[in-house]
Design an enzyme around this catalytic site. Structure first.
Site, mmCIF file in Angstrom:
data_model
loop_
_atom_site.group_PDB
_atom_site.id
_atom_site.type_symbol
_atom_site.label_atom_id
_atom_site.label_comp_id
_atom_site.label_asym_id
_atom_site.label_seq_id
_atom_site.Cartn_x
_atom_site.Cartn_y
_atom_site.Cartn_z
ATOM 1 N N LYS A 1 0.858 -1.181 0.000
ATOM 2 C CA LYS A 1 0.000 0.000 0.000
ATOM 3 C C LYS A 1 0.894 1.231 0.000
ATOM 4 C CE LYS A 1 -3.973 0.395 0.492
ATOM 5 N NZ LYS A 1 -5.005 0.538 -0.566
ATOM 6 N N HIS B 1 -10.201 -7.254 -4.384
ATOM 7 C CA HIS B 1 -9.889 -6.193 -3.427
ATOM 8 C C HIS B 1 -10.264 -6.635 -2.016
ATOM 9 C CE1 HIS B 1 -11.613 -2.606 -1.238
ATOM 10 N NE2 HIS B 1 -10.408 -2.147 -1.495
#
Length: 422
Positions: free
Chosen positions: A193, A320
């Protein structure tokens, strides 16, 4: 004797579970993540489970939907979604944290319908004595691979003790985090991330991951923190390194401009989050991989429809993840198992949680994969003591809406939310 299984009531229980101080492009995770557990009860004594978001507006819409479907057959999913749409009457809202774009009216219906559909499929599975994956066409894989999900993070929340993972604020911290995740879970793909540090530092981290794990697929997701120009620069610097680059820049037009220059596929869970956003993305070739998520694509059957469209238009398909618990992991695993063209390892936040609402024993990671539960329905059972404890934690923690930016500003008043930032 009728084969109908009629809904007699739906319980919606908001919960809060501890969440580390994970950083992202719009701020930092708060000390607790919010979820809602949905239990659908029936006249046959069968009950089913779903899991979803728990922001205040979402809970209000969920309760409206729950009242609307009492008396319906759990098999009447098409009619059920239509009735929910009518009951909501165009009520919609935003996601609050800015990571999945604005929610349109149509996708608001999908987000509300999804946990109810999952719970109804759980009931259907129990009634038939079959796992949910069989109801979706049958599993094409016995195990579903997931990826290690790395975050830049603080050692702990301000004023609290450091968490078990400790800090990861530089390249060495990220590589150490990856080593632990892979040692403990056996993951065979890695996602970072990004959008937290300047792009040069995140490039350095990805290159270090490549050196440390030369054979594992790598992904980078800065949540649209970069301009088109920065995105192209990063993409070129990571040529031959990334499996895909996820949401480098805001919007489909910007993504299409990056895609024309990037040597690797672009993936999204921000600029394509509903069916009405697919045609323009295909026309512009804005993305090459769509990250499905049954929580906002309308449940498991509609996620299958998305998979079919991706197959038709030559788009890759991944999955996701948001902060989730075991009911969601079970649903994700059944869906991925029954989706032939979902060939990328799925995202999961699983290693970051320390609490759950399902009884242990069914879901486990072996070599980075979860074996598809073979029991009826989702294959997981609710731990009622844990549910009560996490509901009380919800009541006591005071959080009612996810707000990564607001939390960051309370810690650092000078923090500004920017997209793009670099």
């Amino acid at each position: 004797m009728s084969d109908a299984i009629l809904i007699t009531g739906i319980d919606i229980t908001p919960i809060a579970f501890k969440d580390p101080a994970l950083l992202n492009a719009v701020g930092v995770h708060e000390p607790y993540a919010l979820r809602a557990i949905v239990e659908v009860h029936t006249d046959q004594g069968l009950a089913g489970l779903g899991e979803t978001y728990a922001d205040e507006g979402h809970l209000r819409r969920l309760r409206t939907a729950a009242d609307a479907v009492v008396g319906m057959d759990v098999h009447a999913l098409g009619a059920m979604r239509h009735r929910i749409s009518q009951a909501l009457g165009g009520d919609s809202g935003s996601d609050g944290h800015g990571l999945t774009g604005m929610i349109t009216t149509s996708s608001t219906v999908d987000r509300i319908f999804s946990p109810i559909e999952v719970a109804c499929l759980d009931i259907q599975g129990h009634a038939a004595g079959r796992p949910v994956s069989d109801l979706l066409g049958g599993a094409v894989r016995e195990q579903v691979p997931f990826s290690a999900y790395l975050f830049y993070k603080w050692a702990g929340h301000p004023g609290a003790e450091p968490d078990d993972w400790g800090p990861a604020l530089d390249t060495d911290g990220i590589v150490a985090q990856a080593r632990r995740m892979i040692t403990e879970y056996g993951f065979t793909a890695i996602k970072l991330k990004g959008g937290v540090l300047p792009p040069e530092q995140e490039i350095e981290a990805v290159l270090a991951l490549r050196e440390a794990f030369p054979t594992l697929p790598l992904r980078l997701d800065p949540n649209a923190a970069w301009t088109v120009e920065t995105s192209v620069k990063v993409a070129r610097a990571l040529d031959g390194v990334l499996e895909y680059l996820e949401d480098p820049t805001p919007g489909q037009e910007g993504m299409a401009r990056v895609a024309r220059e990037a040597p690797m596929p672009l993936a999204t869970n921000m600029c394509v989050v509903a069916f009405d956003e697919l045609p323009s993305a295909v026309n512009q070739d804005a993305v090459q991989v769509v990250l499905s998520d049954h929580h906002y694509w309308g449940g498991l059957h509609r996620s299958g429809l998305l998979a079919g469209l991706c197959d038709t238009f030559g788009l890759g398909l991944s999955m996701h993840s948001n902060s989730h618990l075991g009911i969601s992991l079970a649903a994700m695993t059944h869906l991925a198992a029954a989706t032939p063209n979902l060939t990328y390892a799925c995202d999961t936040h699983w290693p970051w949680k320390t609490e759950d609402v399902v009884q242990p024993g069914t879901l486990a990671f072996t070599d980075g994969a979860v074996r598809v539960p073979r029991g009826p329905g989702l294959g997981v059972r609710l731990d009622r003591d844990a549910l009560a404890r996490l509901h009380e934690q919800y009541r006591a923690c005071g959080l009612r809406n996810r707000d990564d930016t607001g939390y960051m500003r309370r810690i650092d008043p000078s923090y500004e939310k920017k997209s793009p930032r670099w």
